[in-house]
Design an enzyme around this catalytic site. Structure first.
Site, PDB file in Angstrom:
ATOM      1  N   ASP A   8     -26.307   4.878  22.170  1.00  0.00           N
ATOM      2  CA  ASP A   8     -25.567   3.783  22.796  1.00  0.00           C
ATOM      3  C   ASP A   8     -24.487   4.287  23.748  1.00  0.00           C
ATOM      4  O   ASP A   8     -23.997   3.528  24.580  1.00  0.00           O
ATOM      5  CB  ASP A   8     -24.872   2.927  21.725  1.00  0.00           C
ATOM      6  CG  ASP A   8     -25.866   2.269  20.804  1.00  0.00           C
ATOM      7  OD1 ASP A   8     -26.858   1.733  21.327  1.00  0.00           O
ATOM      8  OD2 ASP A   8     -25.653   2.296  19.587  1.00  0.00           O
ATOM      9  N   CYS A  68       0.841  -1.197   0.000  1.00  0.00           N
ATOM     10  CA  CYS A  68       0.000   0.000   0.000  1.00  0.00           C
ATOM     11  C   CYS A  68       0.873   1.243   0.000  1.00  0.00           C
ATOM     12  O   CYS A  68       0.584   2.234  -0.659  1.00  0.00           O
ATOM     13  CB  CYS A  68      -0.858   0.051   1.251  1.00  0.00           C
ATOM     14  SG  CYS A  68      -1.798  -1.418   1.549  1.00  0.00           S
ATOM     15  N   ASP A 125     -25.953  -3.489  19.661  1.00  0.00           N
ATOM     16  CA  ASP A 125     -26.951  -2.590  19.109  1.00  0.00           C
ATOM     17  C   ASP A 125     -27.216  -3.129  17.703  1.00  0.00           C
ATOM     18  O   ASP A 125     -26.387  -3.850  17.153  1.00  0.00           O
ATOM     19  CB  ASP A 125     -26.362  -1.174  19.070  1.00  0.00           C
ATOM     20  CG  ASP A 125     -27.175  -0.244  18.218  1.00  0.00           C
ATOM     21  OD1 ASP A 125     -28.381  -0.182  18.427  1.00  0.00           O
ATOM     22  OD2 ASP A 125     -26.594   0.407  17.342  1.00  0.00           O
TER      23      ASP A 125
END
Lengths: 730, 61
Positions: A626, A33, A438
């Protein structure tokens, strides 16, 4: 896909006609990369420097002033396949970098001194048993003192300062015994040298410093790396608002510049950065990040809008009320404060160990001295033996035991896409018994996805995608993303609240509401089958297609949950979304315990209830609703797409679209805890072996030094094992 | 024994040189990106010619 971006705020002008910008890049993991990015960016004309920092995952760019728009770099990186965003290094980060380099300087000095004193000590040790004349020994001891005293004065600063600070506040910490040990060893060594004694302890004192500094540095570099990456994440959330500065004049300002009472413009496709009330305009808003509710809600004058909500269809004027009490944000941060306080009582393993350690060592040394004095030794001899006890019990193995493991494990976690916000999160994560998820944005992907892509011909899909690139609407963005289109259609115009239209080879193409494209019939059929979906219609001449767009579960959610269940960890869903949506997700994932339509207060109540039952809970969530539950839970995790508040609250943040990092993190932390305990036992075992020798007065400095470094090396080698075999849940 | 007069200062000087080198490299930011530096050493860093620049530039579109 975004509105005009002005990054001039982030550009630094270097003089000599060059501009500089730092970009945080997501997804840079390897050398490949690195060179791909550096080459890709250098290929742009007028770029004079493109350098990737693989540790911080950042790119530094320099170019000839005024020739390029920084947004061009972001686009270029997107073409190369990397998400990037400009960021401003925070002050705290600069301070930490400075501290790290100071620690490294101290470590360098201490290591240099320790090695050179050791070089002088070996002739003394061997000379003591053969033919060294006392004058030579004194000369070597004086030389050692000459090196040791200034070196210790410099490299001991991190400990001395901290110990002094603690003593002045009438407290004590780990650095107090360390400082006492070092100062006493040095002072005693000078006394011994003056009195032409056989032994001096300069080498032991400096080696002790070097090992302790190594531990400090490891500990600090782990936190610094996380902090740096967290800074990158914060950059992603660098929020701006479009503020009215006159009746009709607008300006894009950083969110910090918005005050209560200001009026901001919320355009379709924009996420609100403030709390406020709508004063003009009609729209639908997506509150999923706040409440977990997936279906859009109608908004008109008087409707409350919260930071994090997404405006879907029409432009809204919003009067800002963020600073006033009673907003959702204020309510949530109040819950948050309480929850954070209740968790701070948790004591880290290292703290518990060192709290026991200091009194034991000091008592042992004192008793040794008194014992020898009572036994009939001279005070001088008794003190020398007591000091050798202090030296041999030097907490360097203890100082390294935890940070060495934390560093190795945080590195390993980093590679699987998990960032640690705090070192003790590892210890808390290791004994998780139940995971509470969640739903919206956590079990499901944060972005919408086209579900009926297979029903639409490929070429039509691509054309729709090119048209969709011209729109800011999130549903259109989902179509654009799913189609893989890259070149927007030219000459496209937007029809407010309806959609976009353009011309292709004489035929009109439209994308937008079903009525706008004359496709109500098909849309109704799709909505009948899948009431959860949102639809967007496409018309090309007389061809009509309707795309169904909805949230999709994370690709590996089912297998990740299955792994957790298999490892004996209970799983539960706690969502603010409506019942059918939650039930559907729970059924798909095979989760039996779920609750729908819960408020932030309900969430926190549920977590508290589990806590009271003694269940160690890992909360995984992304929304603002949350955040309090994340803070209340024993340990918490957030996806990288979470709201800023949730991310700042969570102990760990995971990257990417998959849930696998959550499972991997638990595996790593269990392995890490095992190794930390082993390391502490190694350090204790070493002391059990060495201390009696020292108390008996049998430990020569050579034995002390060798045993001490041996135990430290052993602890580090043990920590390195954390790399391997931690991928599966133990 | 006279040899000590040379050897000890020599050893200390060499050590001090090493330390100075370390401090210098630290100040120059050589330890800022240890991970990247490790990879750079083995990376294929032939100078990028004008042609490859253009071809990679186009190849990605």
């Amino acid at each position: 896909m975004q509105a005009t971006r002005d990054f001039s705020h982030y550009v630094r002008h270097l003089g000599s006609g060059l501009s500089h910008i730092d970009l945080a890049v997501e997804g840079v993991n390897c050398a490949g990369c690195m060179s791909k990015i550096e080459r890709g960016l250098s290929a742009l004309p007028d770029v004079t420097l493109a350098r990737v920092n693989l540790t911080d995952r950042r790119v530094a760019l320099e170019w000839k002033e005024g020739t390029l728009d920084p947004a061009r770099f972001i686009d270029r990186l997107a073409e190369l396949g990397y998400k990037a965003y400009p960021f401003e290094p925070v002050r705290a980060e600069a301070v930490e970098t400075e501290q790290a380099s100071f620690l490294l300087r101290c470590l360098g000095v201490a290591a240099f001194a320790a090695m050179n004193i050791m070089m002088l000590s070996i002739p003394v040790w061997s000379g003591n048993v053969s033919d060294m004349i006392p004058e030579q020994r004194d000369f070597f001891h004086w030389l050692s003192a000459l090196i040791a005293l200034p070196a210790a004065a410099y490299s001991g600063q991190p400990f001395f300062r901290s110990a002094w600070g603690a003593l002045r506040a009438r407290r004590t910490n780990m650095d107090v015994p360390i400082s006492i040990g070092i100062v006493m060893a040095l002072g005693m060594s000078v006394m011994e040298t003056i009195h032409h004694a056989e032994h001096a302890y300069f080498d032991a004192a400096l080696m002790l410093l070097a090992f302790l500094l190594a531990g400090r540095y490891l500990d600090q570099s782990m936190r610094r790396k996380t902090r740096a990456v967290a800074g990158n994440l914060a950059a992603l959330k660098a929020e701006t608002a479009t503020k009215f500065i006159g009746a009709d004049e607008i300006s894009v300002v950083p969110i910090a510049a918005v005050q209560t009472g200001d009026i901001v413009l919320l355009r379709p496709g924009e996420r609100s950065a403030v709390d406020g009330n709508v004063i003009e305009g009609q729209s639908k808003i997506d509150q999923s990040l706040i409440t977990g509710e997936t279906l859009p809600v109608k908004a008109g004058p008087g409707t409350a809008v919260y930071a994090g909500t997404l405006n879907l269809s029409g432009a809204l004027r919003v009067r800002v009320s963020a600073a006033s009490e009673g907003t959702l944000l204020a309510e949530i941060s109040r819950l948050l404060d309480n929850a954070v306080q209740s968790r701070s009582r948790y004591v880290q393993l290292a703290d518990r160990a060192s709290r026991l350690y200091a009194p034991v060592v000091h008592t042992a040394a004192l008793l040794t001295m008194l014992g020898w004095a009572a036994y009939g030794a001279t005070w001088h001899d008794a003190i020398v033996i007591a000091i050798s006890v202090l030296i041999i019990t030097c907490p360097c193995a203890l100082g390294l035991a935890i940070p060495a493991v934390q560093t190795v494990v945080s590195g390993a976690m980093f590679r699987t896409g998990v960032l640690l916000n705090s070192g003790d999160a590892i210890e808390r994560l290791a004994d998780v018994e139940r995971v509470v998820f969640d739903k919206t944005g956590t079990l499901t992907l944060p972005e919408l996805d086209v579900t009926n892509a297979v029903d639409v011909p490929r070429d039509v899909f691509e054309l729709a995608g090119r048209l969709a690139l011209a729109s800011h609407h999130p549903v259109a963005a989902a179509v654009a993303r799913a189609s893989g289109a890259r070149t927007p259609l030219t000459g496209v115009e937007e029809v407010a609240g309806q959609g976009v239209r353009g011309f292709l080879r004489g035929l009109e193409v439209r994308l937008g509401r079903p009525s706008f494209c004359g496709a109500d019939q098909i849309a109704n059929e799709i909505l009948h089958r899948d009431p959860e979906a949102s639809v967007v219609a496409f018309r090309h001449g007389e061809t009509r297609h309707v795309f169904a767009v909805r949230q999709r579960l994370r690709p590996d959610a089912a297998s990740a949950i299955a792994t957790l269940v298999k490892a004996g960890i209970e799983v539960e869903i706690l969502s603010g979304d409506r019942e059918p949506a939650v039930r559907h997700a729970a059924e798909q994932l095979g989760i039996h315990e779920w609750r729908a339509g819960v408020t932030p207060a309900d969430k926190i109540a549920r977590i508290e209830e589990l806590k009271r039952r003694g269940v160690k809970v890992l909360m995984v969530g992304d929304g603002m609703n949350d955040a309090p539950a994340l803070a209340a839970a024993h340990v918490s995790m957030s996806p990288v797409s979470a709201t800023h508040l949730s991310q700042a609250t969570a102990d760990l943040v995971f990257l990417g679209d998959r849930l696998a990092p959550v499972v991997a993190a638990i595996g790593f932390s269990r392995k890490a805890l095992l190794l930390m305990r082993q390391n502490l036992w190694l350090a204790v075992g070493y002391n059990l072996l060495a201390v009696p020798l020292a108390i008996a007065g049998l430990a020569t400095p050579l034995v002390a030094a060798a045993a001490m470094s041996g135990s430290s090396v052993l602890v580090i080698l043990n920590a390195l094992r954390a790399h391997r075999g931690a991928r599966e849940l133990c | 024994m006279e040899v000590l007069v040379f050897l000890v200062p020599l050893a200390l000087t060499l050590g001090a040189l090493g330390l100075a080198g370390f401090l210098w490299s630290l100040k120059n930011g050589q330890y800022d990106d240890l991970e990247g530096a490790g990879w750079r050493a083995i990376a294929d860093d032939e100078p990028v010619s004008e042609e490859t620049v253009i071809s990679t530039g186009r190849g990605d579109h």
